[in-house]
Design a protein around this motif. Structure first.
Motif, short mmCIF file in Angstrom:
data_model
loop_
_atom_site.label_atom_id
_atom_site.label_comp_id
_atom_site.label_asym_id
_atom_site.label_seq_id
_atom_site.Cartn_x
_atom_site.Cartn_y
_atom_site.Cartn_z
N GLU A 229 -4.78 12.44 1.78
CA GLU A 229 -4.39 13.86 1.86
C GLU A 229 -3.01 14.02 2.48
O GLU A 229 -2.29 14.97 2.21
CB GLU A 229 -5.42 14.64 2.68
N GLU A 230 -2.65 13.06 3.32
CA GLU A 230 -1.41 13.22 4.09
C GLU A 230 -0.22 12.48 3.49
O GLU A 230 0.93 12.88 3.73
CB GLU A 230 -1.65 12.72 5.53
N ASP A 231 -0.47 11.40 2.74
CA ASP A 231 0.63 10.59 2.20
C ASP A 231 0.51 10.42 0.69
O ASP A 231 -0.53 10.74 0.10
CB ASP A 231 0.62 9.19 2.85
N ALA A 232 1.57 9.86 0.11
CA ALA A 232 1.54 9.59 -1.34
C ALA A 232 0.46 8.55 -1.65
O ALA A 232 0.32 7.55 -0.94
CB ALA A 232 2.90 9.06 -1.79
N SER A 233 -0.30 8.82 -2.71
CA SER A 233 -1.46 7.99 -3.04
C SER A 233 -1.09 6.51 -3.22
O SER A 233 -1.77 5.62 -2.70
CB SER A 233 -2.12 8.49 -4.32
N VAL A 234 -0.01 6.26 -3.97
CA VAL A 234 0.38 4.88 -4.25
C VAL A 234 0.70 4.15 -2.95
O VAL A 234 0.28 3.00 -2.71
CB VAL A 234 1.59 4.84 -5.20
N LEU A 235 1.44 4.86 -2.11
CA LEU A 235 1.83 4.28 -0.83
C LEU A 235 0.60 3.92 0.01
O LEU A 235 0.49 2.82 0.57
CB LEU A 235 2.73 5.27 -0.08
N VAL A 236 -0.33 4.88 0.08
CA VAL A 236 -1.55 4.64 0.87
C VAL A 236 -2.33 3.47 0.29
O VAL A 236 -2.79 2.59 1.02
CB VAL A 236 -2.43 5.92 0.89
N TYR A 237 -2.47 3.45 -1.04
CA TYR A 237 -3.24 2.40 -1.69
C TYR A 237 -2.66 1.02 -1.38
O TYR A 237 -3.37 0.09 -0.98
CB TYR A 237 -3.29 2.62 -3.20
N LEU A 238 -1.34 0.91 -1.57
CA LEU A 238 -0.69 -0.38 -1.34
C LEU A 238 -0.80 -0.80 0.12
O LEU A 238 -1.08 -1.95 0.45
CB LEU A 238 0.78 -0.32 -1.77
N ARG A 239 -0.57 0.16 1.00
CA ARG A 239 -0.56 -0.14 2.43
C ARG A 239 -1.96 -0.53 2.94
O ARG A 239 -2.10 -1.46 3.73
CB ARG A 239 -0.06 1.09 3.19
N GLU A 240 -2.97 0.21 2.47
CA GLU A 240 -4.31 0.03 3.03
C GLU A 240 -5.18 -0.96 2.25
O GLU A 240 -6.33 -1.17 2.60
CB GLU A 240 -5.04 1.38 3.11
N SER A 241 -4.64 -1.53 1.20
CA SER A 241 -5.47 -2.43 0.39
C SER A 241 -5.68 -3.79 1.05
O SER A 241 -6.57 -4.54 0.66
CB SER A 241 -4.80 -2.65 -0.98
N ASN A 242 -4.89 -4.12 2.05
CA ASN A 242 -4.98 -5.45 2.65
C ASN A 242 -4.90 -5.39 4.18
O ASN A 242 -4.42 -4.40 4.74
CB ASN A 242 -3.84 -6.32 2.11
N VAL A 243 -5.35 -6.45 4.79
CA VAL A 243 -5.43 -6.47 6.26
C VAL A 243 -4.06 -6.62 6.92
O VAL A 243 -3.90 -6.33 8.10
CB VAL A 243 -6.34 -7.61 6.76
N ILE A 244 -3.06 -7.06 6.14
CA ILE A 244 -1.74 -7.32 6.73
C ILE A 244 -1.00 -6.02 7.03
O ILE A 244 -0.47 -5.83 8.13
CB ILE A 244 -0.91 -8.23 5.80
N SER A 245 -0.99 -5.09 6.06
CA SER A 245 -0.23 -3.86 6.28
C SER A 245 -1.12 -2.67 6.64
O SER A 245 -0.61 -1.58 6.88
CB SER A 245 0.59 -3.53 5.02
N SER A 246 -2.42 -2.85 6.65
CA SER A 246 -3.32 -1.71 6.90
C SER A 246 -3.08 -1.11 8.28
O SER A 246 -2.93 -1.82 9.28
CB SER A 246 -4.77 -2.17 6.80
N THR A 247 -3.07 0.22 8.31
CA THR A 247 -2.97 0.92 9.60
C THR A 247 -4.35 1.37 10.08
O THR A 247 -4.50 1.86 11.19
CB THR A 247 -2.07 2.16 9.47
N LEU A 248 -5.35 1.23 9.19
CA LEU A 248 -6.70 1.71 9.53
C LEU A 248 -7.60 0.58 10.02
O LEU A 248 -8.74 0.81 10.40
CB LEU A 248 -7.35 2.36 8.30
N TYR A 249 -7.10 -0.63 9.97
CA TYR A 249 -7.92 -1.78 10.35
C TYR A 249 -7.12 -2.70 11.26
O TYR A 249 -5.95 -2.96 11.00
CB TYR A 249 -8.36 -2.55 9.09
N ARG A 250 -7.76 -3.15 12.30
CA ARG A 250 -7.16 -4.17 13.15
C ARG A 250 -8.08 -5.37 13.17
O ARG A 250 -9.31 -5.19 13.18
CB ARG A 250 -6.99 -3.64 14.58
N HIS A 251 -7.49 -6.54 13.15
CA HIS A 251 -8.30 -7.75 13.04
C HIS A 251 -9.44 -7.75 14.06
O HIS A 251 -9.23 -7.53 15.25
CB HIS A 251 -7.42 -8.99 13.25
N ASN A 252 -10.61 -8.00 13.55
CA ASN A 252 -11.79 -8.10 14.41
C ASN A 252 -12.29 -9.54 14.31
O ASN A 252 -12.68 -9.99 13.24
CB ASN A 252 -12.86 -7.12 13.91
N PRO A 253 -12.29 -10.27 15.42
CA PRO A 253 -12.70 -11.68 15.38
C PRO A 253 -14.14 -11.86 14.88
O PRO A 253 -14.52 -12.96 14.48
CB PRO A 253 -12.58 -12.16 16.82
#
Lengths: 669, 85
Positions: free
Chosen positions: A563-587
Motif C-alpha cells: 500500500e505504501e510503496d511501488a509493487s515491483v519494488l516491494v516484491y523485489l526487496r521482500e522476496s529474499n532474506v538479503i534485502s528484506s526489511t520485514l525479516y531479520r535472520h532468526n537462528p
C-alpha cells in the motif's frame, strides 16, 4: 505434523510471553456471551509442524493439543491474541478459521467439555509432580535421619515467599539434623517498624501469647507429620473423570515450614532482604498527593488483612502472609518517600533476552517499551479511582512497574532483560536446610519411600498410556473430534435413555447428535487426521457459515508495504532474506534465500535456489562443525529438506521471528 | 476458579485443604496472594457451584462452610451463583 512440543517450547516460548499483556480475570465462562465456535487450521511450518496444526476456538478461549515429552499429547488452553501472536506472528503462519453455526446450548456443552478435559489432565499432571516432590522430601528426610549429607540442592527445600526476608541456607555438614529456624535478626539489620506494628495489632487482637503458641503448634505439627501413603484408586485415571484432589505430604510440609518462617519474620520484625526492592528515581514513579493518600489507605487495609490472615484456616496462608508483609513494607516506603517503591517480582530462574538481542532488536524493544509504559500509566491512574484499592489493583500496578523498569533499564544499559510468563507475584523463594525433621522412624520412611517410588512409576506409566501421542490415531486433529464426540456421548449418557431402548449403538447416537448439532459427523475413518485435510473436511461436513483468515505476520506486513510503496519494488526487496526489511535472520530458522509463501509461480525456481544454498551451507557447515558444534551443518541440511517441497509448488518454510511487539497481534487478533 | 470449584465438588472424597491450596495457586497466577478477602473469589466459587448442579442443601452447606458463615462472603457466592447460566 507434530505440534510444537515441550522441547521446542522451552527455548522458544519465554521470549513470546514476555510481551503478553496480562489481564486479571478468573477465567470463568460465565461472562462469555457470544457463541462463537471456530475450527482453526494453522499452516504448516518447518520443524515439528510440517503437517500444520489445528485448534478449536470458543469465544475468548482456544483449545488445542500439543505433543510433549515423554511422547504424550496434552491439552492447551490459550487466549486468541496470544495464540495469534504465537502461531501467526512469531511462527509466521496463516491461521484459517471456519465458523460453525451452533446454538448457545451446543456451544456451552462443547466448551464446558473441552475445558473439563483440560482441567482433568492438568490435575493429573500436577499430581505426577506432587508425587515426585513427595519422593524427594522423603529422601531428604532419610538422609537427615542417617546423618548423611547430600548436595546443597538435595539437602534443602525451596520455600516460596521466604526469600523476601531470609537468604538461602544451604546445608552445613555439622548441622544435618539441627532445627535451625533463626532466632535473631541478621547482624546489622534494623527491625521493621511496620512489621512491629502488625505484631502489636495481632497481639492486641488475639493476645500476647498468640504468636508463640502458633509457632509451637506448627512445630508440633511438623514433628508429628508423616507420609500419608497413596490410595490405589488414584491409578484409575480417566480422560473425563476428575480424581479426588489430594493434599500431599510434601505440600503439607512445605506449607507448615513456610508458615513457620513467616511467623519468625514477623516476630523478629525482619527487614526485607537487599536486592528485592526497586526504588526508581524516574519521574514516572513520583506519586501525587491523592495517590499517596490512596496508597496510605490501602496500607491500613493490608495491615488489617494480615491480622486476619495470620489466623487463617487455609493451609498455604504462610506464603500469602510473607508476600503481604513484604508489600506492606514497600507501600509504607512509597507513602513516606512520595515515590513508588515496589518489590522485584521476577524470579531467579526467569529467562533472559540476551544483551545482543536487546541491541539488535532495539526498534522492537522501544515499541514494546512504549506499550508497557502505557499499561503502567493506566495502572497508576487506578490510584486515583474513587473506590477503595484492592490487591487486584495493587498487583496490577506492581506488575507493570516491574515490567516497565526492567525493560527500560535493559534497553538503556544494553543488558539482558528478564522475562516471565504471565502475571507476577513476588514469591521469591529461599532454599532452606534448617528444617524440622518429623519424628517418623527410618524404617517407616524407607517403607514410605518404596511405596512412593512404586506409586510414582505406576502413575507415570498410566498417564503415558492414557495420553500417548500417535501420528495417525492420536494427534492435534483427532483429539479435537474425539473430544467433541466425548461431549455428545457424555451429554447423551445423562439425558438420552430413549436411544438405548431402541437398540441404537452409542456411536450411532453420537453421530446423530453431531449431525443435529453441528450439521455433520466426522468419524475416525479417512485421512482428516492431517490438519490440512481436516480443515477442508470440516468446511464440507459441518454447518460452516463463514471462513476467514488471520494472515501471518509477513503477509500482514507485506500488504501494508504494497500500500505504501511501488509493487515491483516491494516484491523485489521482500522476496529474499538479503534485502528484506520485514525479516531479520532468526537462528532458529533453516538456511534459505527466497521466501516462497507468497510466490506461487516462481516457487519451484526459488525452491531450486534455496536447495542449492542449503547444500552450500551444509558443505561449509561440515568444515565449521568442530567450531560451531554442527550448527551451520544442521541449518543447511534443514534448508535443503524444507526447500525440496518447493520444487513441487508446496510451501512449508516461511521464516519466523524471535521478537515482535505483542500489541500488534492484540490489535489484529 | 469457577471451573476448579466445579471439578472439586464433582469429585468425591477430595481433600478440602488441597482444594484451598488449588485456589491459592490459581489466585497467584493472577497476582493475588490473599484470595480470602477478594470478593471475586467468592463470585467465582458461586459460579462453579451453580455449574456443578448441586442440590439446594449441598449448595447451602458448601456456601456456609466456604464463607465461614460470613454474611458478606455468602452474598458474593450467591451473586456468582445467580449470575451463572
Amino acid at each position: 505434523m507434530r505440534e510444537p512440543g515441550s522441547a521446542r517450547s522451552a527455548a522458544w516460548r519465554p521470549p513470546v510471553v514476555f510481551f503478553l499483556a496480562c489481564v486479571l480475570t478468573t477465567g470463568s465462562a460465565a461472562g462469555v456471551a457470544s457463541p462463537l465456535l471456530e475450527y482453526l487450521y494453522i499452516d504448516s511450518s518447518e520443524g515439528t509442524s510440517s503437517g500444520g496444526h489445528a485448534a478449536i476456538r470458543f469465544g475468548d478461549e482456544i483449545f488445542h493439543f500439543q505433543h510433549f515429552e515423554p511422547g504424550v499429547l496434552r491439552s492447551v488452553k490459550d487466549d486468541p491474541h496470544y495464540f495469534r501472536y504465537l502461531y501467526g506472528f512469531l511462527e509466521n503462519r496463516t491461521i484459517h478459521a471456519s465458523r460453525i453455526d451452533v446454538s448457545e446450548e451446543t456451544w456451552r456443552l462443547l466448551r464446558d467439555y473441552f475445558n473439563r478435559r483440560h482441567l482433568i489432565q492438568k490435575q493429573q499432571f500436577d499430581m505426577l509432580q506432587s508425587l515426585r516432590n513427595d519422593g524427594a522430601l522423603i529422601r531428604l528426610l532419610l538422609r537427615r535421619k542417617r546423618g548423611a549429607g547430600g548436595s546443597a540442592a538435595d539437602d534443602s527445600i525451596q520455600l516460596p515467599g521466604v526469600g523476601l526476608f531470609f537468604p538461602d541456607y544451604p546445608a552445613p555438614s555439622n548441622h544435618l539434623s539441627a532445627e535451625q529456624v533463626p532466632v535473631a535478626p541478621p547482624p546489622g539489620a534494623e527491625m521493621s517498624a511496620v512489621l512491629h506494628a502488625v505484631r502489636k495489632q495481632i497481639e492486641q487482637r488475639y493476645g500476647c501469647f498468640f504468636l508463640t503458641m502458633r509457632v509451637e503448634k506448627i512445630r508440633d505439627r511438623l514433628r508429628r507429620l508423616k507420609p500419608t501413603g497413596y490410595d490405589r484408586a488414584l491409578l484409575d485415571l480417566s480422560e473425563d473423570r476428575f480424581s479426588a484432589v489430594r493434599y500431599t505430604f510434601a505440600q503439607h510440609y512445605e506449607d507448615l515450614m513456610t508458615a513457620l518462617m513467616g511467623l519468625k519474620a514477623l516476630q523478629l520484625a525482619l527487614p526485607l532482604r537487599a536486592g528485592i526492592v526497586a526504588a526508581p528515581r524516574l519521574d514516572l514513579f513520583r506519586l501525587r498527593a491523592r495517590e499517596i493518600d490512596r496508597l496510605a489507605r490501602y496500607r491500613q487495609q493490608l495491615q488489617n488483612d494480615l491480622v486476619l490472615l495470620v489466623n487463617s484456616r487455609r493451609p498455604d496462608w504462610g506464603m500469602a502472609f510473607l508476600v503481604g508483609m513484604a508489600r506492606l513494607i514497600v507501600i509504607d516506603r512509597s507513602v513516606r518517600s512520595g515515590r513508588l517503591v515496589f518489590l522485584d517480582t521476577f524470579q531467579a530462574d526467569d529467562d533472559l533476552i540476551a544483551a545482543e538481542d536487546v541491541v539488535r532488536f532495539d526498534d522492537v524493544m522501544q515499541e514494546q517499551l512504549h506499550d508497557v509504559k502505557g499499561e503502567f500509566r493506566k495502572a497508576k491512574a487506578g490510584l486515583l479511582a474513587s473506590q477503595e484499592m484492592t490487591e487486584v489493583d495493587y498487583s496490577r500496578l506492581e506488575h507493570w512497574s516491574n515490567r516497565y523498569l526492567e525493560l527500560r533499564s535493559g534497553i538503556e544499559q544494553q543488558r539482558p532483560i528478564r522475562i516471565h510468563s504471565g502475571h507476577l507475584l513476588p514469591t521469591e523463594s529461599a532454599a532452606r536446610s534448617d528444617l524440622i525433621v518429623p519424628e517418623v522412624s527410618r524404617y517407616e520412611l524407607n517403607r514410605e519411600l518404596a511405596e512412593s517410588e512404586s506409586f510414582h512409576r505406576s502413575y507415570f506409566e498410566t498417564l503415558k498410556r492414557l495420553y500417548r501421542y500417535n501420528l495417525f490415531t492420536k494427534n492435534c486433529v483427532t483429539e479435537i473430534f474425539r473430544t467433541i464426540h466425548g461431549a455428545f456421548e457424555s451429554h447423551l449418557g445423562s439425558n438420552d435413555a430413549a436411544g438405548e431402548k431402541f437398540g441404537e449403538s452409542a456411536m450411532a447416537r453420537v453421530e446423530a447428535e453431531s449431525v443435529a448439532r453441528l450439521g455433520g459427523y466426522l468419524g475416525a475413518e479417512g485421512i482428516h487426521f492431517i490438519p490440512f485435510v481436516s480443515a477442508h473436511t470440516v468446511n464440507r461436513t459441518y454447518d460452516v457459515i463463514a471462513s476467514g483468515q488471520w494472515p501471518s505476520y509477513r503477509k500482514t506486513a507485506l500488504t501494508r508495504a504494497y500500500e505504501e510503496d511501488a509493487s515491483v519494488l516491494v516484491y523485489l526487496r521482500e522476496s529474499n532474506v538479503i534485502s528484506s526489511t520485514l525479516y531479520r535472520h532468526n537462528p532458529d530458522d533453516s538456511f534459505f534465500i527466497f521466501f516462497t509463501d507468497d510466490a506461487v509461480l516462481p516457487r519451484p525456481l526459488f525452491g531450486a535456489v534455496n536447495s542449492v544454498a542449503g547444500l552450500g551451507q551444509s558443505i561449509v557447515g561440515l568444515f565449521l562443525a568442530p567450531f560451531d558444534g554442527g550448527r551451520a551443518l544442521r541449518s543447511g541440511a534443514r534448508g535443503v529438506l524444507f526447500s525440496l517441497p518447493e520444487l513441487l509448488f508446496f510451501n512449508i518454510r516461511k521464516g519466523s521471528y524471535r521478537y515482535l511487539p505483542y500489541a500488534w497481534a492484540a490489535a489484529g487478533g | 476458579m469457577a471451573d476448579y470449584t466445579t471439578a472439586y465438588v464433582r469429585s468425591s472424597n477430595g481433600d478440602y485443604a488441597a482444594f484451598q491450596r488449588g485456589l491459592g495457586e490459581i489466585a497467584a497466577r493472577h497476582g493475588i496472594s490473599n484470595w480470602e478477602v477478594q470478593p471475586i473469589t467468592y463470585n467465582a466459587v458461586g459460579v462453579g457451584l451453580k455449574k456443578a448442579n448441586l442440590s439446594e442443601v449441598q449448595y447451602e452447606t458448601f456456601k456456609r462452610n466456604f464463607a465461614a458463615s460470613d454474611y458478606s462472603k455468602m452474598q458474593d457466592i450467591q451473586e456468582g451463583y445467580d449470575a451463572a447460566r
